[in-house]
Design a protein around this motif. Sequence first.
Motif, PDB file in Angstrom:
ATOM      1  N   TYR A   1      -2.546  10.350   6.576  1.00  0.00           N
ATOM      2  CA  TYR A   1      -2.759   9.261   6.581  1.00  0.00           C
ATOM      3  C   TYR A   1      -3.937   9.309   7.994  1.00  0.00           C
ATOM      4  O   TYR A   1      -4.613   8.778   8.422  1.00  0.00           O
TER       5      TYR A   1
ATOM      6  N   ALA B   1      -8.823  12.584   5.147  1.00  0.00           N
ATOM      7  CA  ALA B   1      -9.447  11.322   5.161  1.00  0.00           C
ATOM      8  C   ALA B   1      -9.971  11.026   3.477  1.00  0.00           C
ATOM      9  O   ALA B   1     -11.168  12.277   3.331  1.00  0.00           O
ATOM     10  N   SER B   2     -10.442  10.102   2.515  1.00  0.00           N
ATOM     11  CA  SER B   2     -10.316  10.172   1.491  1.00  0.00           C
ATOM     12  C   SER B   2     -10.721   8.783   1.100  1.00  0.00           C
ATOM     13  O   SER B   2      -9.589   7.741   1.355  1.00  0.00           O
ATOM     14  N   LYS B   3     -11.666   8.224  -0.036  1.00  0.00           N
ATOM     15  CA  LYS B   3     -11.657   7.085  -1.110  1.00  0.00           C
ATOM     16  C   LYS B   3     -10.308   6.619  -1.618  1.00  0.00           C
ATOM     17  O   LYS B   3      -9.359   5.826  -1.441  1.00  0.00           O
TER      18      LYS B   3
ATOM     19  N   LEU C   1      -7.046   8.279  -0.486  1.00  0.00           N
ATOM     20  CA  LEU C   1      -5.809   8.373   0.333  1.00  0.00           C
ATOM     21  C   LEU C   1      -6.165   6.896   0.944  1.00  0.00           C
ATOM     22  O   LEU C   1      -5.576   6.243   0.535  1.00  0.00           O
ATOM     23  N   GLN C   2      -7.767   6.151   0.945  1.00  0.00           N
ATOM     24  CA  GLN C   2      -7.630   4.870   1.601  1.00  0.00           C
ATOM     25  C   GLN C   2      -7.156   3.378   0.346  1.00  0.00           C
ATOM     26  O   GLN C   2      -6.525   2.771   0.996  1.00  0.00           O
ATOM     27  N   ALA C   3      -7.425   4.442  -0.008  1.00  0.00           N
ATOM     28  CA  ALA C   3      -7.478   3.158  -1.786  1.00  0.00           C
ATOM     29  C   ALA C   3      -5.527   3.302  -1.613  1.00  0.00           C
ATOM     30  O   ALA C   3      -5.428   2.268  -1.206  1.00  0.00           O
ATOM     31  N   SER C   4      -4.904   4.304  -1.465  1.00  0.00           N
ATOM     32  CA  SER C   4      -3.495   4.411  -1.261  1.00  0.00           C
ATOM     33  C   SER C   4      -2.859   3.762  -0.218  1.00  0.00           C
ATOM     34  O   SER C   4      -1.747   3.071  -0.698  1.00  0.00           O
ATOM     35  N   ALA C   5      -3.518   3.639   0.654  1.00  0.00           N
ATOM     36  CA  ALA C   5      -3.204   3.236   2.299  1.00  0.00           C
ATOM     37  C   ALA C   5      -3.443   1.522   2.058  1.00  0.00           C
ATOM     38  O   ALA C   5      -2.376   1.065   1.992  1.00  0.00           O
ATOM     39  N   PHE C   6      -4.609   1.329   1.157  1.00  0.00           N
ATOM     40  CA  PHE C   6      -4.434  -0.451   0.768  1.00  0.00           C
ATOM     41  C   PHE C   6      -3.648  -1.048   0.099  1.00  0.00           C
ATOM     42  O   PHE C   6      -3.141  -1.994   0.026  1.00  0.00           O
ATOM     43  N   PHE C   7      -2.914  -0.146  -0.704  1.00  0.00           N
ATOM     44  CA  PHE C   7      -2.114  -0.500  -1.601  1.00  0.00           C
ATOM     45  C   PHE C   7      -0.793  -0.271  -0.895  1.00  0.00           C
ATOM     46  O   PHE C   7       0.056  -1.373  -1.285  1.00  0.00           O
ATOM     47  N   LEU C   8      -0.348   0.231  -0.230  1.00  0.00           N
ATOM     48  CA  LEU C   8       0.781   0.037   0.014  1.00  0.00           C
ATOM     49  C   LEU C   8       1.119  -0.941   1.311  1.00  0.00           C
ATOM     50  O   LEU C   8       2.539  -1.136   1.557  1.00  0.00           O
ATOM     51  N   ILE C   9      -0.145  -1.384   1.750  1.00  0.00           N
ATOM     52  CA  ILE C   9      -0.233  -2.630   2.784  1.00  0.00           C
ATOM     53  C   ILE C   9       0.173  -3.524   2.241  1.00  0.00           C
ATOM     54  O   ILE C   9       0.549  -5.075   2.531  1.00  0.00           O
ATOM     55  N   PHE C  10      -1.009  -3.741   0.556  1.00  0.00           N
ATOM     56  CA  PHE C  10      -1.106  -5.076  -0.312  1.00  0.00           C
ATOM     57  C   PHE C  10       0.431  -5.099  -0.893  1.00  0.00           C
ATOM     58  O   PHE C  10       1.058  -6.487  -1.077  1.00  0.00           O
TER      59      PHE C  10
END
Lengths: 291, 275
Positions: free
Chosen positions: B94, B98-100, B102-111
């Motif tokens: 992370y 950077a890619s969309k 990866l960002q989506a998966s980072a969001f998922f991680l926090i969510f």
Amino acid sequence: MSARTPLSAIALVSPVQLMIGGIIFLPAIYVFWLSLNQSSFGQAASFVGFANYAKVLGDAYFWKALLNTVIVVAVVVHVELLLGLGMALFFASGVPFRPLLLAIVLAPYAVSEVSAVVMWRFLFEPDVGMMSRLLMSLGLPPIEWAVNPSHGLAMVSLLSIWLHLPFSFIILYAARLSIPGDLYEAAAIDGASPWTSFRRITLPLLMPALLIAALFRYIFAFRLFSEVWLMTGGGPARSTEVMAVYLYLEAFRYNAFGPAAATGWLLVLASLLLALFYLRGLYREMFGKHA
Amino acid sequence: MPKLLRSLLKLVGVLAIVAWSLVPIGLIALSSFKADRDIFSTSSTFSFMPTLANYEALWSRWGDFFFGLWNSFLVTVGATVLAVAVSLLAGFAYSRFASKGLQASAFFLIFIRLVPPIVITLPLFPVVNWLGLNDTHFVLIVLYATFFVSLGTVVMRTFIDQIPRELDEAAMMDGASQFQIIMRVILPMAAQGMLAVSVFVIVYAWNEFLFAFIFTTTKAKTAPLVISEMIGAVEGVEWGVLFAASTVQLVPVLAFVILMQKHLVAGLTAGAVKG
């Protein structure tokens, strides 16, 4: 950069994603499916639609548990934030033996819920506990946490505040330290009183940290289980149950997986609702530049 | 005069903070060395004949407790190693890519951190039973690690962001593989972050109650669970023995938190405020 992004990056994040996907996400989805079915241990599930939700929402014990949860969360989070804020400002104003005092403040963070229950039960043991005797000597009525439901919930709240204050304090203290000192100097030159500089400088600049701390504490306090379970067991007569205790009893004592799953999903939805604001901000921050 | 008043108020504040944090802890530690008759006696709060009787009773009658401590230790070590290792890898990805997606998966991680732990016990309980993993260290290790990899990844990412990219680019020029870069370049420099993540996982895994309560019964039951059984003896709680057990369970992790307070604070601010 983006040319080499895919494969190796995917490989690196896959263990984390697999863990949370397999152990949190899929089960959470499965809980939703469970909540639409009637099932128990070793019994095939049969589809019942939203009957489990209807059953839970029609259960007086559920409403009692929800009410208890809301009360405890409201008390715990707000008292904790006030105390944490007060302590953060106190520390920032300069305290003697700061490193030592900081270690002392952090100490409850190391204590397990189980040990904390032992400590507070000991202090408030009817008739003989140190706090009980102190209350008596002040002419105040004792805390009858094992008999009186509201006293039981008060004990749970006290215990919870004690355990989690280090978290709220640290977040607020770190935020307070990051406020530049010249702001206060400038305010002092302009003749601002301490109260004015608190209202005009400290509070607005601490707001983001206060909101973050509040959000995390709302979400975590909402899933409160161990403190209540160990302190009162939800009793007497199911009067001090909170949502998680209600869920546990439904699932593991009454073998009613359907209603338990429905309760679980209501818990998830409540957490989502609480976090909506934060998630929206986060989403914008992460995707705003691309979208 | 106001100056004197101010220092007086400050002293009161300091004393209040110390009392609030330390009295409950100090009192059970102190009382664990008291004979039964002294535990609830007002006259012997500080003046009493110290005795090891409670610890002896704990040793001879609650052997289960020491077994529980050993289980807690194994589970804590396992969960920490697992959580730190996977968080390091993900944090690196992370931080450097950077890619969309990866960002989506980072969001998922926090969510995903929003899901309350008790919710997932419902579907996991039958699955764990079916796999024959009930009452094993493995279940607790994986569960504890999983509930901290989100925070772990965010914290690792924050720390790895501070390591200059030039370092890994130079290593890549020298022909190092991605994995070698992580092990040789990032790992030594990210030690601070790894310590911060470890503090969280260790404190959590050592103290956790809910999962241990649901997923273990005898072979893998942890120290907090044994203490809860001791409290559960509702009629005639043996306070002295209970204090001895709580003290033994508490002291190592308390010492650890005090020793690691710098990392705890760094991790909390990196993880909570930025993530």
